[in-house]
Structures are given as structure tokens and as C-alpha cells.
Design an enzyme around this catalytic site. Structure first.
Site, mmCIF file in Angstrom:
data_model
loop_
_atom_site.group_PDB
_atom_site.id
_atom_site.type_symbol
_atom_site.label_atom_id
_atom_site.label_comp_id
_atom_site.label_asym_id
_atom_site.label_seq_id
_atom_site.Cartn_x
_atom_site.Cartn_y
_atom_site.Cartn_z
ATOM 1 N N LYS A 140 0.881 -1.298 -0.014
ATOM 2 C CA LYS A 140 -0.042 0.129 -0.073
ATOM 3 C C LYS A 140 0.853 1.391 -0.087
ATOM 4 O O LYS A 140 2.119 1.325 0.342
ATOM 5 C CB LYS A 140 -0.881 -0.042 1.174
ATOM 6 C CG LYS A 140 -0.148 -0.218 2.591
ATOM 7 C CD LYS A 140 -0.977 -0.549 3.583
ATOM 8 C CE LYS A 140 -0.004 -0.492 4.894
ATOM 9 N NZ LYS A 140 -0.793 -1.549 5.893
ATOM 10 N N ARG B 260 -10.654 -0.347 14.796
ATOM 11 C CA ARG B 260 -10.641 0.133 13.537
ATOM 12 C C ARG B 260 -11.594 -0.328 12.346
ATOM 13 O O ARG B 260 -13.167 0.006 12.797
ATOM 14 C CB ARG B 260 -9.151 0.141 13.026
ATOM 15 C CG ARG B 260 -8.762 1.229 12.014
ATOM 16 C CD ARG B 260 -7.410 1.117 11.358
ATOM 17 N NE ARG B 260 -6.851 -0.157 11.062
ATOM 18 C CZ ARG B 260 -5.592 -0.520 10.623
ATOM 19 N NH1 ARG B 260 -4.755 0.712 10.570
ATOM 20 N NH2 ARG B 260 -5.435 -1.628 9.877
ATOM 21 N N TYR C 111 14.548 31.350 6.614
ATOM 22 C CA TYR C 111 13.187 32.303 7.276
ATOM 23 C C TYR C 111 13.488 32.330 8.618
ATOM 24 O O TYR C 111 13.701 31.549 9.693
ATOM 25 C CB TYR C 111 12.084 31.225 6.814
ATOM 26 C CG TYR C 111 11.748 31.458 5.262
ATOM 27 C CD1 TYR C 111 11.420 32.574 4.662
ATOM 28 C CD2 TYR C 111 11.608 30.077 4.499
ATOM 29 C CE1 TYR C 111 11.067 32.390 3.309
ATOM 30 C CE2 TYR C 111 11.490 29.957 3.270
ATOM 31 C CZ TYR C 111 11.016 31.283 2.569
ATOM 32 O OH TYR C 111 10.837 31.266 1.384
ATOM 33 N N MET D 46 10.241 25.117 1.420
ATOM 34 C CA MET D 46 9.531 24.168 0.709
ATOM 35 C C MET D 46 10.331 23.063 -0.107
ATOM 36 O O MET D 46 10.128 22.079 -0.320
ATOM 37 C CB MET D 46 8.602 24.915 -0.015
ATOM 38 C CG MET D 46 7.387 23.908 -0.767
ATOM 39 S SD MET D 46 6.583 24.802 -1.920
ATOM 40 C CE MET D 46 5.460 25.869 -1.105
#
Ligand SMILES: *Cc1c(COP(=O)(O)O)cnc(C)c1O
Length: 826
Positions: free
Chosen positions: A497, A595, A722, A771
Site C-alpha cells: 500500500k 478500527r 526564514y 519548501m
């Protein structure tokens, strides 16, 4: 000839004879009840490992005909009442008893024994040395990776009176281990390959690691090593400089026994190695060119020369040595192409291997096949015949397009008539006229001098300096290792997955590797993941854990098998299926996760409904919540109990016997008794997320690397990034790297919470992570633009990195964004 007799065993190990039928001979040692028994009087040592407890397999061993056992006296004394026709010895520690017994056995032999240790290369040096020594002596070499506390005694127990020479390798992971191995191997000669950062966790520092490894040589008379490894040299001088013969080789220092000079031979695919002593020079040719292989070869050469081997005895074998695994690299190319980069060797044999590899890949993708190949610089065969053979090979593999680079292949252009072809005299010419490529699988293969890596660079998809490398060889090894932890009949479902825990991409190399290596089932989270796998040609059964009722149509079309976790979902599926074809389903039981899953209280109505409408149940399963933690063991047992109870209830009402499965990775490692018919292997397959003790049996499959974009020199008081989150407290050097939180490099790593590795040294992340970029402190490291920066990989654990920011490797892996380029090593 037996190894010993049972009475000897009792006195050597100081054990207590619990039951005895007779003083039987002992003809072989067994620790795994699944192993084949080849002699009449095997002895079973019940070893307590992390994954298996040998005492659980005594019954199985007995059934296979084993009648002699060594067991730990603290384990279930009732065992003794069970059997009367066996020899059984109680000891305080079965592993120690095994080691004592084999040490005793070894001491009966007088022969030359070479003991090899070091961080890297010990297995290959052992294998190669075995090939050399076998030409002259009957030699025993330890089987492939028998180098641990259990493996070494088993290897040494294979010694027989007919052997004239033996080679054993030993690997350790913590202090105190080597002394035990030294007593078992009792080497007469020692060889120290090198020292690197591998397996460092059990040691304070490199110094301690070298000293510990050097314990192997305590009773040797001669030790061989490369004196260019400063730490090894100093340590061995200090420990053994007076008492033993130290024989060294070096590339730089004349103060050595064997001095190495390396020459590139123009117009040849070989390298020349000249080894000189004060009196003599010997010259050898080899096909290997990389630094690691050359080092391994020179270890062998120095040893052989020192032990009376002649140049002419060594040379023919040297040219036949093979690397342990051939490595080709698969890369994403421009315009939907895939590149198989094999741009550093070129001969017909390796071309044929690479073409096979290309076939495997092509079957999955249906891309056209292109081969870019240089002149073959191989002098033995006449050119015309050589290129004729190449043409035949390309035709056999149905290659669609050939691009030949070099004057000789160009000259023979007319031989290649089976495919579209084009020729260039030089790599330059190719780069200038760069032909166009689209939706092709391209094999690039060339002799070193043609520098076809420049061709690869030109056609490689290159968007971003950060790469996630996946080692498919390690994936296969991990799978094999887990197989040894399971019964032969237990099936394995690989959990793939989230793009195979982040490692995969749209190319699906990883899953197709698993398919080729006999995985039984695949597990994904969503239908879309399953559909993508089918579209790529994956044919294995696929279980989908979170199906939705609006997707049943597509699931039938793509033969995906839904997990049914509630009565409602079952009803929805049934109403859909009435006129359509049927699909197998998997029933998920609630046993404690809270779950998804059918609760025990609701099991009766579920079964009633199931029986009347839907008999085709492929499997019944549940999921453990805390298989990795001891604190949850009682809870795990209660989950298993409930699982069995509920599965029995369903099965008793159904006509068939669905597969049962409960265990994930850590479940497999810690609760093998609950493996039932299948296990669901996830994180462990990727070589991470497991406990420290077994980490060295598995290899992390993923490596996240980037390169330095720029270096900056800051003065005390300058700020970084930053919001000026880091202020230099002294002059410092920082580097900017092209990876940011949009790539999956969490912002939490900023401000010195995370670190990366440059030239083997940890460098803290300074300032806020941006980023697309981050800054790291490289003060005191000779770092340059373009240098490799490792975020995590084999030697730099992702588990530890994750821990630093309070998460787990699962999360770090799955967050690596799809814009990070994927490269697959085979
Ligand atoms: C992801 C998953 C697994 C695999 O777990 P690991 O801890 O990665 O081995 C097994 N079973 C289910 C239901 C899962 O969702």
C-alpha cells in the site's frame, strides 16, 4: 567419522544428562528442524533466537528422526517426560554449549586456518580466496554468510580430516562477541579487510570496533591487512606488533611488505596491478576496476604471494573471478523512456545478461527496445566474428533499434540488419546529433573509455537533485530472510500500500520484483492502487483493504479482492453481485484494534448471512495492535485467542477452509506460533522498522540522497533562513541542499532537530526547512558543491531519524513525494 560421542558432549559442555539411550555418535549439528538431515546421528541444539525458539521445534525434529538433543534446562522440564528413546542433555545456555562443543572439535585439527574479519568485503574475499586456495589445497570455506555467533560454529563443524586449509569469516555487532568466535575458529592466519561505518551501534567508537574485531587474531601467528587504513594499522601494531608477524600492503607507503601500483591499460578492458616487494615485482591483470574490488583482490594477492603462490598460478584464476552480484541500474528517462544503465563494462557475456534483464522489464511495460552500445574492446576474438555474435544476440532478443558508438562497430554496420540502426564514431558525435527517444526501454552498455555515462546523463529524466534509490537486491534478500523464519507452507502477502511504503512509483519495479520472486498475495489499501498494479501487468491476487461499494464493478473487472469488514458491506456486495460474476472476499475480524472489522458480538448474524449468499471466502484475518512491544504481549495473546475463536466459528459454518492470517512484520518475528496459513509482510520487507537485534540480518532497501547545491561561509552572528531561526554562534560553513518539506523532508527537522550525512559525518539541519531546500552545517568538513548528501540509507537508519522527530519510519517513507526521482538498483 563422527564429530564426537554423546558422552564427550556431556563432559565438554558440563551438561546434565536428562535421558540417555546410549552413547551414540554425533555425525552432524542441526539447529533448524526444517534442514535436511544427511547423516545417521544428527544432534539438535535448541537455540533460543529472537525469531524462533528451538525448543518449540523439538517435536518436529523428533518426527524427522532426530534422537539427540541439547536443551536449556530452564525450558519446560516436562519435555523429558515426553520422550524416552532419545539422548537429551540439559545445559544452562544452548548457544554457549554449541560454541564450546565446536571449539573443542576445532582443537582436534592441525591445519592452516585463515580467519577473515572487517566491515566490508569479507564474504567476497572469502569466496575469492577459496577459489585460489582450492587450486592447491583441499579447502573448506564457510558457507555463504555463516559468520555469526551461530553461523560460525556450524561452519567450523563442517571441518573434516581430509581438509588441508580452511577459511572462515566472522562478523560481530557488539563488544565481547569476537572473543567467542576466535575460540571457535582458532585461526592460524588473520586477514582484516577494512573498517567502515557498518554495524556501529554496538560500539562506542571506531577505535573500539577495530579493537574488538582484532580479537579474532589473538592466537594467530600472521596477520594480513592494508596499512593505508590508519586505524587498523595503529591498532594491530599496538596489540600485536611485538608478538606476531604483521604483513601489510599499501598504495602510498613504501614502509610495507607489498607495494601496489595500479595502471589503466589503454585499449583494454583490464587493469594492471603491479605488486612489488624489496626483491621482486609481480604484475597481474584484472577486469575489476572499482576501488572496493581492487582492494579485495589485493588482499588476496598479498596473502597468496606471501604463502608461496606464483604469479602464473594466480593469474588465470584472477581473470575468472566474478562479482557476487551483477549490478545494473534502472533509471527513468526522458519522454516516457526507461534506461538500463550498464555503462561501465562491455563484453558479450555481460551484454547477454543485461539483455535478459531488459526482457523482464519490457514484458511488463511493452516498450520498444533500444540498445546503445560502444565498440567491444576485447582482443581475443576477431572483430568480424565478435560483431556477428553481437548481431545474433540482438536479433534473438528482438531489439528494435540499435545505436552503435565507436569506429569498429560503425565499420561493421552492415552486420546489423535485423533492426533499425544508426552509428556514431564517437560519444561526442552522438551527443551533438542526439537522436530522439520516446516510450522506449534503452539499454546503455559500453566500454569505460567511451564514457557512456554522458549518454545516460543526456537521456535521463532530470528534474530535481534528490533521488530515492531502491535496492531490489536487498528487497530479495530481505524476502528470503523472512522465508527462513516461516514454515515452508506459510504463504506471504506483501503489503504494498501507499506505493510500496513510498519506495515504488508509477514504474512498479518493486512489485514486479516481488512477483518474480514468488510472493503469494499483494495487499493494498485502495482499489485505485490495485488497478494501477493490474495495468502494469501484475497478475498476483490482490487484496484491497478499504473497498467502497461504488467500486465493486471495477474490482470485478480488474480481479481485485475486497476486504469485507461489516455486515452492511457484505450486503452491498451481494446485491451488486447477483447477476455479475463472483470475486473472492477476505473477512476482517475485530480483535482489538477498534478500527475496521466485524465484532465478535455480531458474528452470528454475519455468518448466517454469509452462508446463505456468499460462500467464496478466500481468507479470514485480523491485525495486531502492538506486535512489536513487549508491554502489549498479553494483549497480543488475547487478540490471537479471539481471532482463533471467531475464525473457528466462521469456518465451522462454511463449506470451505479459508486461509487464516494475523501477523504483520513484528508479529512474524515475535509470534511465529500464530503464522497460520499466511502472513502479511510490510515494513520488514523494506528492511526497516524492526528491532535493533535483527537489523543486521536485513538491509534497508531505500536510500534518500541529494547533492550540495551551494556552499556558504558565515560569520559569527549571521542568520540562516526564514525567520532567522538559527544564528551562527561562531564562523561556520553551511551547505544548501535541494530537498524541502514538499519532498517529504519534514519541516520538523529544521533548527538542528534533524541531521544528514556528508562524507560519513553527521551535519545538523540549520534554520527552518524551506519548501524545496534546506541548509546544513558542514563546518569542518571538506564539502563541495555536487557532493553527495545522505538523508537516510543502509548505514544511516531511517528509524533513528524518525525517532528524532517523534515519528516512525513508516511515516517518513510514505511522505517522500512523487517528484523525487526514483532509481532502482538490481
Ligand atoms: C500495513 C499492514 C500490514 C503490514 O504491517 P507491517 O508492520 O508493515 O509489517 C499488515 N496488515 C495490515 C492489515 C496492514 O494494514
Amino acid at each position: 567419522m563422527p564429530l564426537a560421542y554423546f558422552n564427550d558432549l556431556a563432559s565438554i559442555t558440563n551438561g546434565l544428562t536428562a535421558i540417555k539411550i546410549d552413547n551414540l555418535p554425533i555425525t552432524e549439528l542441526i539447529i533448524d528442524s526444517r534442514n535436511k538431515i544427511t547423516t545417521p546421528y544428527p544432534l539438535f541444539f535448541a537455540i533460543v533466537g529472537i525469531n524462533h525458539n528451538g525448543h518449540d521445534y523439538i517435536e518436529e525434529a523428533y518426527k524427522k528422526g532426530i534422537r539427540q538433543f541439547v536443551v536449556d534446562h530452564s525450558y519446560n522440564l516436562a519435555i523429558t517426560e515426553h520422550y524416552s528413546d532419545v539422548n537429551m542433555l540439559w545445559v544452562t545456555n544452548t548457544l554457549e554449549a554449541l560454541q564450546q562443543f565446536v571449539a573443542f572439535y576445532r582443537s582436534k585439527y592441525v591445519l592452516c586456518v585463515l580467519g577473515i574479519t572487517g566491515s566490508n568485503g569479507k564474504t567476497i574475499v572469502k569466496e575469492w580466496m577459496h577459489e585460489f586456495l582450492s587450486t592447491k589445497y583441499k579447502t573448506l570455506g564457510s558457507p555463504y554468510s555463516y559468520n555469526s555467533q551461530v553461523g560460525v560454529p556450524l561452519a567450523v563443524s563442517l571441518l573434516r580430516t581430509t581438509h588441508e586449509y580452511a577459511i572462515f569469516e566472522s562478523g560481530i555487532s557488539k563488544v565481547g562477541e569476537m572473543e567467542k568466535l576466535a575460540k571457535i575458529i582458532q585461526p592460524t592466519h588473520g586477514l582484516f579487510t577494512n573498517i567502515g561505518p557498518a554495524h556501529s551501534k554496538g560500539f562506542q567508537d571506531q577505535q573500539q570496533k577495530v579493537e574488538e574485531k582484532a580479537q579474532l587474531f589473538k592466537d594467530c601467528d600472521t596477520i594480513y591487512y592494508c596499512r593505508d587504513h590508519q586505524l587498523i594499522h595503529e591498532t594491530l601494531q599496538r596489540l600485536y606488533g611485538r608478538s606476531k608477524r604483521l604483513r601489510t600492503w599499501s598504495r602510498h607507503s613504501y614502509d610495507t611488505d607489498y607495494f601496489l601500483m595500479r595502471y589503466e591499460l589503454p585499449d583494454s578492458n583490464k587493469v594492471s596491478l603491479q605488486i612489488s616487494t624489496l626483491r621482486k615485482k609481480a604484475t597481474f591483470l584484472t577486469h575489476f576496476r572499482d576501488i572496493a574490488s581492487i582492494e579485495n583482490i589485493v588482499h588476496c594477492l598479498a596473502y597468496l604471494l606471501d604463502n608461496g603462490f606464483k604469479e602464473e598460478q594466480i593469474q588465470p584464476i584472477l581473470l575468472q573471478l566474478k562479482p557476487i552480484a551483477m549490478r545494473t541500474t534502472l533509471k527513468a528517462g526522458i519522454h516516457g523512456c526507461k534506461i538500463i544503465d550498464d555503462s561501465y563494462t562491455n563484453d558479450l557475456t555481460s551484454t547477454s545478461v543485461a539483455l535478459d534483464f531488459m526482457d523482464q522489464q519490457q514484458k511488463l511495460d511493452q516498450l520498444n527496445k533500444t540498445v546503445i552500445i560502444s565498440d567491444i574492446l576485447q582482443s581475443q576474438t576477431v572483430d568480424k566474428i565478435l560483431y556477428q555474435e553481437l548481431a545474433t544476440l540482438l536479433a534473438m532478443h528482438k531489439v528494435n533499434r540499435l545505436i552503435g558508438i565507436g569506429p569498429v562497430i560503425s565499420y561493421h554496420a552492415s552486420l546489423f540488419c535485423e533492426q533499425q540502426s544508426i552509428f556514431f564514431h564517437t560519444t561526442e558525435a552522438f551527443l551533438q546529433h542526439k537522436p530522439s527517444f520516446k516510450d522506449e526501454i534503452i539499454l546503455v552498455k559500453g566500454a569505460r573509455t567511451f564514457q557512456l555515462e554522458r549518454v545516460v546523463q543526456a537521456i535521463e529524466k532530470n528534474t530535481h537533485g534528490t533521488i530515492l534509490e531502491t535496492d531490489l537486491g536487498a528487497l530479495r534478500d530481505n524476502l528470503t530472510w523472512f522465508r527462513t523464519k516461516l514454515h515452508e507452507r506459510t504463504k506471504i502477502m506483501a503489503m504494498v500500500k501507499a506505493s510500496a511504503y513510498g519506495s515504488g512509483s508509477d514504474d512498479f519495479e518493486l512489485v514486479s520484483t516481488l512477483q518474480r520472486h514468488g510472493i503469494d498475495y499483494l495487499g493494498v489499501a485502495y482499489m485505485d492502487e490495485g488497478i494501477r498494479l493490474r495495468q502494469q501487468g501484475i497478475t498476483l491476487p490482490i487484496m484491497v483493504m478499504s473497498p467502497t461499494s461504488d467500486g465493486f464493478n471495477a474490482m470485478v473487472a480488474y480481479q481485485l479482492e475486497p476486504v469485507i469488514y461489516s455486515l452492511e458491506l457484505l450486503q452491498e456486495l451481494c446485491s451488486f453481485l447477483t447477476e455479475k460474476s463472483s470475486i473472492p472476499i477476505h473477512i476482517k475480524l475485530e480483535t482489538g484494534m477498534h478500527r475496521l472489522g466485524i465484532e465478535e458480538a455480531l458474528i452470528d448474524p454475519f455468518i448466517t448471512h454469509l452462508r446463505t449468499v456468499y460462500p467464496h471466502v478466500a481468507s479470514i484475518f485480523s491485525h495486531l495492535v502492538g506486535s512489536e512491544s513487549k508491554a502489549d504481549d498479553a494483549y497480543t495473546l488475547s487478540q490471537a485467542e479471539r481471532f482463533i475463536r471467531m475464525a473457528n466459528a466462521i469456518e465451522s459454518k462454511l463449506g470451505n477452509k479459508p486461509l487464516r492470517h494475523l501477523l504483520n512484520t513484528n508479529g512474524i518475528l515475535r509470534f511465529p506460533q500464530f503464522q497460520f496459513d499466511m502472513v502479511r509482510l510490510g515494513i520488514g520487507l523494506y528492511g526497516v522498522g524492526i528491532s535493533k537485534e535483527i537489523q543486521h540480518d536485513l538491509t534497508p532497501v531505500s536510500k534518500l540522497v541529494t547533492t550540495i547545491s551551494q556552499i556558504k561561509y558565515l560569520k559569527k552572528g549571521d542568520s540562516i533562513g526564514y525567520n532567522r531561526k538559527t544564528i551562527a554562534t561562531q564562523d561556520m560553513t553551511i551547505a544548501t541542499i535541494p530537498i524541502g518539506y514538499a519532498d517529504g523532508f519534514s519541516r520538523v527537522f529544521g533548527c538542528e532537530r534533524g541531521h544528514v550525512v556528508v562524507h560519513g559525518k553527521y551535519c545538523p539541519v540549520v534554520g527552518n526547512v524551506c519548501m524545496d531546500m534546506a541548509m546544513i552545517d558542514v563546518s569542518g568538513i571538506k564539502a563541495q558543491r555536487g557532493d553527495e548528501v545522505i538523508i537516510f540509507g543502509k548505514e544511516y537508519s531511517i528509524d533513528e531519524l524518525a525517532k528524532r522527530i517523534g515519528t516512525i519510519s513508516y511515516e517518513l517513507l510514505t511522505q517522500i513525494s512523487q517528484r523525487v526521482k526514483r532509481v532502482y538498483h538490481n
